[in-house]
Structure formats: structure tokens, C-alpha cells
Design an enzyme around this catalytic site. Structure first.
Site, short mmCIF file in Angstrom:
data_model
loop_
_atom_site.label_atom_id
_atom_site.label_comp_id
_atom_site.label_asym_id
_atom_site.label_seq_id
_atom_site.Cartn_x
_atom_site.Cartn_y
_atom_site.Cartn_z
N HIS A 1 -0.30 -9.27 -3.58
CA HIS A 1 0.97 -8.90 -3.42
C HIS A 1 1.41 -9.24 -1.71
CE1 HIS A 1 -1.06 -4.74 -2.22
NE2 HIS A 1 0.03 -4.97 -1.08
N ASN B 1 1.85 0.25 -11.08
CA ASN B 1 1.82 0.78 -9.62
C ASN B 1 1.69 2.06 -8.96
OD1 ASN B 1 2.19 -0.41 -6.83
ND2 ASN B 1 4.28 -0.18 -6.74
N TRP B 2 0.73 2.32 -8.09
CA TRP B 2 0.25 3.51 -7.72
C TRP B 2 -0.28 4.55 -8.82
CZ3 TRP B 2 0.66 3.54 -2.66
CH2 TRP B 2 1.75 2.79 -2.12
N PHE C 1 -5.92 -1.95 -2.00
CA PHE C 1 -4.26 -2.65 -2.49
C PHE C 1 -3.62 -1.32 -2.78
CE2 PHE C 1 -6.50 -2.64 -6.60
CZ PHE C 1 -5.59 -2.30 -7.62
N ASP C 2 -3.97 -0.04 -2.87
CA ASP C 2 -3.23 0.85 -3.48
C ASP C 2 -3.67 2.14 -3.11
OD1 ASP C 2 -0.78 1.68 -4.61
OD2 ASP C 2 -0.99 0.53 -6.42
N ASP D 1 -5.67 -7.79 -7.73
CA ASP D 1 -4.84 -8.14 -6.29
C ASP D 1 -5.46 -8.57 -5.33
OD1 ASP D 1 -2.63 -7.99 -4.87
OD2 ASP D 1 -2.57 -5.58 -5.15
N ASN E 1 8.03 -1.18 -5.08
CA ASN E 1 6.91 -0.48 -4.61
C ASN E 1 7.31 0.75 -3.89
OD1 ASN E 1 3.97 -0.81 -4.06
ND2 ASN E 1 4.64 -1.13 -1.80
N ASN F 1 -2.27 -1.43 5.21
CA ASN F 1 -3.83 -1.56 4.75
C ASN F 1 -4.05 -2.37 3.66
OD1 ASN F 1 -4.68 1.65 6.12
ND2 ASN F 1 -5.94 0.01 6.56
N SER F 2 -2.90 -2.74 3.14
CA SER F 2 -3.08 -3.78 1.96
C SER F 2 -3.81 -4.74 2.16
CB SER F 2 -1.71 -3.84 1.19
OG SER F 2 -1.09 -2.80 0.63
#
Length: 732
Positions: free
Chosen positions: A86, A214-215, A683-684, A223, A332, A666-667
Site C-alpha cells: 500500500h 482493513n484494521w 503494515f497495520d 502487504d 484507510n 510506520n507502514s
């Protein structure tokens, strides 16, 4: 004691306290603080000397880079960079068209010559130095100033520091504020401008689960994607050229061996990255406004924007591709804010924040000297925050309602105005150092602009804006666009149609040509959006000056308030680490699942390939969000696990949970084991814990990471990226 002296006291106090007050998993620590938290790092399992982690040019910190909004890391001697899918999404999107749909099908460059230029403006930034410049910024003259004069003085000093730093060609320098403006750091980064896309898995891997997952945990998303950094023949940063060569970093990360360094639950892990923004030190009034008005309004507005885009781009694949990057970002943030709001509404965050700040104020009032030092700043901060809230209420919708070409015209005209001034006197963002970024911003519009969607969005949100009380509306905007309070969407659309029809800025060559024109040319133009930008300029400057005046006053008062908070905590023996601000930070924790709180349910630490098969629905269900590639499903069915399978899981681990304190930015951060080997990519986070940006709860907070074993399995077994695996030294 003046504020400059207070800021230096704060720095000394924080350094002294950090060693004794750090919670095991809480904190996004500055590199210079790591020697002070050496004990908890070693106790957690770190095998390296913690003191070495504050050397930005040594291993492993020298391998960690910023993408300007995401984090990445070098993983080969030839400048190969790994980050999240992403994070590379904008470049994948930019290079995609219906007849070459890299978003859907993925991309792999089998040779260096096949690697594609990333989206315009893409950068790889390698931090090489961090220097405290508090004494320069808050000098004897500046601390006497207030309002816009203070803001301008700080900005002028920052420009001088940046200019001196960037005399070292090929570097990008910026000054960052910490603790509400108590401290300032000058960050120097090598700026690599030739960035190329090397490999990205298909969307069915890199974005498996889409917005639905997502989340969410359990998660099964691959990812990851790869860039490469290129430099000129002399080894220095250069613009794109076929003659450029791969950059050779001083350090790169080694991917952990799945057989000799397997990752298990309970193992120590840490991340180095560039977290964007947290609000843990916000005052109760700010918390109340954010969750009582601003976030609900943003959630409502973004939800409408998402639905609008879906409707306008339906059955138009080229439009879907053009808007894909914007849509990804909207979805997001939308879901993140929903998670934050849900946690806030069901918790006691405001009550605890209020009690904590009341304790600070009581402590201040208990001593005449403390009252004299902090009392006025605390009172002023409350009043100034009220002013800022009123502006936000009035103008939030303006951020959603401006046509893209009007925004482009405003930037082009501002660039022309600033170009007529000496470089040192120009606004930040419009100096010579920013020319390439401005050009890239205009170039990106080629593949990110869809007129029907833009027109619908602008009309819809301008109509909502016009429904606000008339005395809160921007008179200059209404006059320029021919709008009136209370106009409905159809009437607004009729007015805007003329602007779109009367502008040629949608044409790339026409738009870019304006980068070289002077103010007189803009004022003489008959292009509808250029004329509008010129007409709005004076009001834009008026509002900018208003914001600078408020920012200068607020910075002064807020810094004093934060000093009171820091000193109060120091009196209690507690450290106060700075909120995230896009600078390099380190977090550490361990691989660990957690109880969910529903009927004894527990989240396990790892997910497996079985979850992909269970979730797979194909392209025609759930919007195609759970559409794993056929080749991947076949490999799973055949149980072709290779060295990446884990016996205890009877599968290849896909994603894992860790008690890492992270946030947006931080992704793509490398997740490192105790020997600083790459074991995954962050990633999440989980939806029920995203409120950690405001309120950290160690029992709840978990970061979601893609396991390097899954990444290597997919690359070797499914996508056959032999060249990259060899380059990374992965045994096959």
C-alpha cells in the site's frame, strides 16, 4: 526562567528519566534516547548493544529509510528496497492502465532494464544526521516575539539552517518541532530522486481482503512490494536517467533464515521507522473537540466522498485506476477514524485526560513560583484553542470541495509570485529546493484526475458548505465562483461547468507550461481556473496570515503548557516521550496474541495459508476484495510450503501480531528480531486499538505484520521472482 532555558531543562530531565520510567512496550523513542532505555531493551531480548542503535549511519539504522509518508529498508547491496504494497500503491497505480493493469495482476521486472519509474515525486530518504537546534530557533530575539512575528522569525531561522545544511548537495534537510515547540531538531537526509518499481504482487495478495479486512484481525494480506534506488554515474543522487546505476547503501538488512532464525510467539521484535503523528499529549479540550465534533464530521464527510467516488467510477476501469490511490487513502483513514471514535465512545478517555490535566493545574496552583511560570500560558492555551476550533468548524468542508484544477492553479500562481522574490524570502514550500516537488505534484495529476468524479465531488461538497450559516462562509470564494448561500448541488454544478469548460489545465503540457510563467502572464490569462486562482489570492494570503498569527501565539503558550506537563511528570518520576512527528523512531515489544474480551475468545499470534483459502470468494463477490490468484490457491492446495512452512502451524505463517507501539507512517517499517534480521514488515493495527494515537493501552495495542516467510514463499513458489531472491541472498 525564559522558555529557551525551560526547553533545555526539559531535554535534560527527559534523558535522565527515560531509563527508569519506560513501559515495556510503550513509546516511539528517538534514537538519542535509546542508550537511556538500554535496560528494558536488553531485558526484552535485544542481542545488540542498544547504544549502537543511536548511530544513524551504522547498522541497522543506516538501512532504514523514509519514503515521505511510509517507511522502507534496503535489503541488498544494490539498493533494493522493501516496503508495503500500500506504500507503493501510488506508483503501481500510476503505471497502470486498463490494457496493462499492474494493480490487478502485479508486476515483476525480470531485469534491471524492466524496472519502471515510480510515480513523479517519489523519493527514498536516508537519514544521516539529527542535530538539536533549539537554541538557534528559540533565540533571544524570537522568544520576545508573539503572533505572526514569532511564526515568521522561527520560519526564517529554519530556512537559514536548512540552506546551510543543503549546501551539501544531494541532501534534503528539515527542522522538526518536539513537545509542542519546546525542542527542535534539524534532520539531514540523503535524497534519492530516481526511484523505480521492481516488484509488486497482484492485488489479490498485496491487498487481499481490501477495505473489508482493513484494521481487522485475523488478517491474511501480503502487504509488500519492492523499489530500487538509483543514482548517477558518480554515485550521487540524480534525476531519472537510463544511464543511472543502482545505489549501493552502506548497510542493508538480511532476511532471517526460516530454519536457523525462525520467529516464534514470545520472541523479541523491534521496528525502526518514521511514525507520522500521534496525539497522546493533547489537552482535554483538544480531545473533547476532536471526538465531540471534528472526527464525527470527518467520518460523515469521508463516507460521502467514498460513496460518491464508487458511484462515479463504476464500470469505468480507467477512472477507477485514476482514483485508486485517493480512494485507498480515504478508505484507510475513514475506517481508522471510525475505530477511534467507537473506542472513545465506549471508554473514559476524556475523563482520564481531564483528571490528569487537573492534577497538573492543581500542582501549578499549589506553588506561587510555578503559578507565575506556567499559569498564564495554561490560560492562554485554552482561549487560543477555542479560536482554532471556530476556524475548523467553519472551514473543514473547504478541504473536500475545491476542484482539483483550481488547487493546481493556486499552486502554480503561488509559485510564480514567490519566484519573483529572492529565494531566502520565499515561502517554505516554494523555494528553489521545492521546484522539483511542485513539478511532480502537477505531473501526478495526469493519472489521478477524472473530470466527472472531480466535478461531482466539488459540486456536492460546495453545496454542503453553502448550507452553513451565511456569516461563516468565505465571501471571496463565493464571489469568485459565482455562488450564493443556500445554493443546491444542481445550481452549484451549473456554475462550475463553466469553469471546467473554460480551462485547459487538464492538459498536462498546458499545465506544466505555467511553471515557467510570471505573475503578469497569470493576471492576463483567460483560463477560468487560473483567473479564479488570481482572484482568490489576496483572500488566501489573508487567511494564511490569520493562521500564522494564531499559530505563533499558540506555539508560545502551548510550549509553556507542555513544560508544565513535563515538569509535573518529572516530579512524579515519569518520562514524557515526544509525540510522533515523522522523524525516525524505534519501538520494541514481542510477538504476542491477546484476549479479545468476547466469551473468552483469543487472537492467536499467527495466521496461516488456510485462512486465505477460507476467505477466498473470487472476483465477483464482496467487490473482489477476497480474490486470491489461482496460482497461489493451487500452491496452497499442493502444500508446496518449502522451507517456509512451520510444523506447529502445519502451514506457512502469513501475518503476525506484536506488541509494538506504532502508527501511520510506520507502514513498511522493517520488523527486526533480536539480531536485527528482517522477520517481517509492519503494515497495520487492530481497529479496537487505533485510539492508541491518543491513548495507549498495552493490553489492547497490537501491530499487524506480514511475516517474511510468507513474503518469501509467495515470491519463490508463486511469482517466481528468482532474481530478487538471489539478490537478497535467500537460499532457494
Amino acid at each position: 526562567m525564559n522558555r529557551h532555558s525551560l526547553s533545555l531543562l526539559a531535554a535534560a530531565t527527559l534523558a535522565a528519566l527515560a531509563a527508569t520510567a519506560a513501559h515495556a512496550d510503550e513509546g516511539m523513542w528517538m534514537p538519542k534516547q535509546l542508550p537511556q532505555i538500554a535496560k528494558p531493551l536488553k531485558a526484552g531480548g535485544l542481542a545488540l548493544d542498544p547504544a549502537k542503535l543511536n548511530d544513524l549511519t551504522a547498522f541497522p539504522m543506516g538501512a532504514v529509510v523514509s519514503l515521505g509518508g511510509c517507511t522502507a529498508s534496503f535489503v541488498s547491496p544494490q539498493g533494493l528496497v522493501v516496503t508495503n504494497h500500500h506504500c507503493a500503491y501510488g506508483s503501481i497505480q500510476y503505471n497502470s492502465k486498463p490494457d496493462r493493469d499492474l494493480l490487478k495482476n502485479g508486476f515483476y521486472a525480470t531485469t534491471l532494464a524492466d524496472e519502471l519509474p515510480a510515480a513523479p515525486g517519489s523519493r527514498i530518504l536516508v537519514t544521516v544526521d539529527m542535530k538539536d537546534v533549539t537554541a538557534d530557533i528559540l533565540n533571544a530575539n524570537t522568544v520576545k516575539l508573539t503572533g505572526k512575528a514569532r511564526t515568521d522569525a522561527i520560519e526564517a531561522t529554519e530556512k537559514k539552517l536548512v540552506a546551510a545544511c543543503e549546501a551539501d548537495a544531494g541532501h534534503r534537510c528539515n527542522v522538526y518541532a518536539f513537545y509542542g515547540g519546546l525542542q527542535y531538531q534539524l534532520i539531514k537526509q540523503l535524497e534519492i530522486r530516481d526511484v523505480r518499481l521492481v516488484h509488486a504482487p497482484a492485488t489479490g495478495v498485496g491487498l487481499f481482503g481490501g477495505d473489508a479486512d482493513n484494521w481487522i484481525w485475523p488478517r491474511h494480506t501480503g502487504d509488500y512490494s519492492f523499489y530500487r534506488a538509483y543514482v548517477g554515474a558518480d554515485g550521487k543522487p540524480a534525476d531519472f536517467s537510463k544511464d543511472n546505476k543502482p545505489y549501493q547503501p552502506k548497510h542493508h538488512l538480511k532476511v532471517a533464515s526460516p530454519t536457523t532464525s525462525p520467529l516464534n510467539e514470545g520472541d523479541f521484535v523491534m521496528v525502526a521507522g518514521y511514525p507520522g503523528h500521534t496525539d497522546r499529549h493533547r489537552l482535554p479540550r483538544e480531545v473533547d473537540f476532536a471526538f465531540g465534533w471534528q472526527h464525527p464530521k470527518q467520518i460523515e464527510t469521508m463516507g460521502e466522498a467514498i460513496d460518491l467516488i464508487k458511484a462515479e467510477t463504476a464500470n469505468r476501469r480507467d477512472a477507477e485506476i485514476k482514483i485508486a490511490a485517493r480512494m485507498q487513502g480515504l478508505q484507510n483513514y475513514f475506517k481508522n477514524l471510525q475505530g477511534q471514535q467507537q473506542s472513545y465512545d465506549g471508554g473514559d478517555v476524556l475523563a482520564r485526560k481531564t483528571a490528569g490535566f487537573d492534577a497538573v493545574k492543581t500542582w501549578v496552583k499549589a506553588d506561587a513560583k510555578r503559578q507565575a511560570r506556567y499559569g498564564a500560558d495554561i490560560a492562554a492555551t485554552e482561549a487560543l484553542l477555542a479560536e482554532r476550533e471556530a476556524i475548523t468548524r467553519n472551514e473543514l468542508l473547504l478541504g473536500f470541495s475545491s476542484p482539483a484544477l483550481l488547487q493546481a492553479a493556486r499552486q502554480l500562481y503561488e509559485a510564480a509570485v514567490q519566484r519573483a522574490k529572492p529565494d531566502a524570502e520565499r515561502k517554505s514550500g516554494y523555494q528553489d529546493r521545492d521546484a522539483s516537488r511542485i513539478k511532480a505534484n502537477q505531473e501526478r495529476l495526469d493519472r489521478r484526475y477524472d473530470e466527472p468524479t472531480d466535478k461531482k465531488s466539488a459540486s456536492h461538497f460546495l453545496a454542503k458548505y453553502l448550507a452553513q450559516p451565511a456569516d461563516t462562509l468565505n465571501a471571496a470564494l463565493l464571489d469568485t465562483l459565482g455562488l450564493k448561500p443556500g445554493m443546491d448541488e444542481a445550481a452549484v454544478r451549473a456554475k462550475l461547468d463553466g469553469f471546467y469548460a473554460g480551462s485547459k489545465l487538464a492538459d498536462s503540457a498546458t499545465r506544466l507550461a505555467w511553471l515557467g510563467k510570471d505573475v503578469a502572464a497569470f493576471k492576463a490569462s483567460d483560463d477560468a481556473f487560473i483567473k479564479a486562482a488570481v482572484a482568490l489570492y489576496d483572500d488566501d494570503q489573508k487567511r494564511e496570515n490569520r493562521d500564522k498569527e494564531l499559530a505563533g501565539k499558540l506555539q508560545q503558550a502551548y510550549a509553556g503548557t507542555m513544560q508544565a506537563v513535563i515538569d509535573f511528570n518529572a516530579a512524579q518520576g515519569r518520562a514524557v516521550y515526544p509525540d510522533a512527528n515523522s522523524t525516525l523512531r524505534i519501538s520494541f515489544g514481542k510477538v504476542q496474541g491477546r484476549p479479545v474480551g468476547r466469551d473468552g475468545e483469543t487472537w492467536t499470534a499467527f495466521t496461516t495459508l488456510r485462512g486465505i483459502v477460507a476467505k477466498h470468494k473470487g472476483p465477483n463477490e464482496a467487490g473482489g476484495e477476497f480474490d486470491a490468484p489461482a496460482a497461489q490457491l493451487a500452491a496452497i492446495k499442493a502444500r508446496n510450503f518449502g522451507p517456509y512452512g512451520v510444523k506447529a502451524l502445519d502451514s506457512v505463517p502469513v501475518n503476525f501480531l506484536a506488541t509494538l507501539d506504532t502508527t501511520g507512517g510506520n507502514s513498511g517499517s522493517p520488523v527486526l528480531n533480536k539480531k536485527a534480521e528482517l522477520v517481517g514488515l509492519l503494515f497495520d493495527g487492530t481497529l479496537d486499538a487505533v485510539i492508541s494515537d491518543w491513548d495507549f493501552n498495552p493490553k489492547m495495542v497490537r501491530s499487524i505484520c506480514v511475516d517474511s516467510r510468507y513474503m518469501l514463499w509467495q515470491m519463490s513458489t508463486v511469482d517466481k521472482t528468482t532474481r530478487l531472491l538471489d539478490e537478497m541472498g535467500v537460499k532457494q
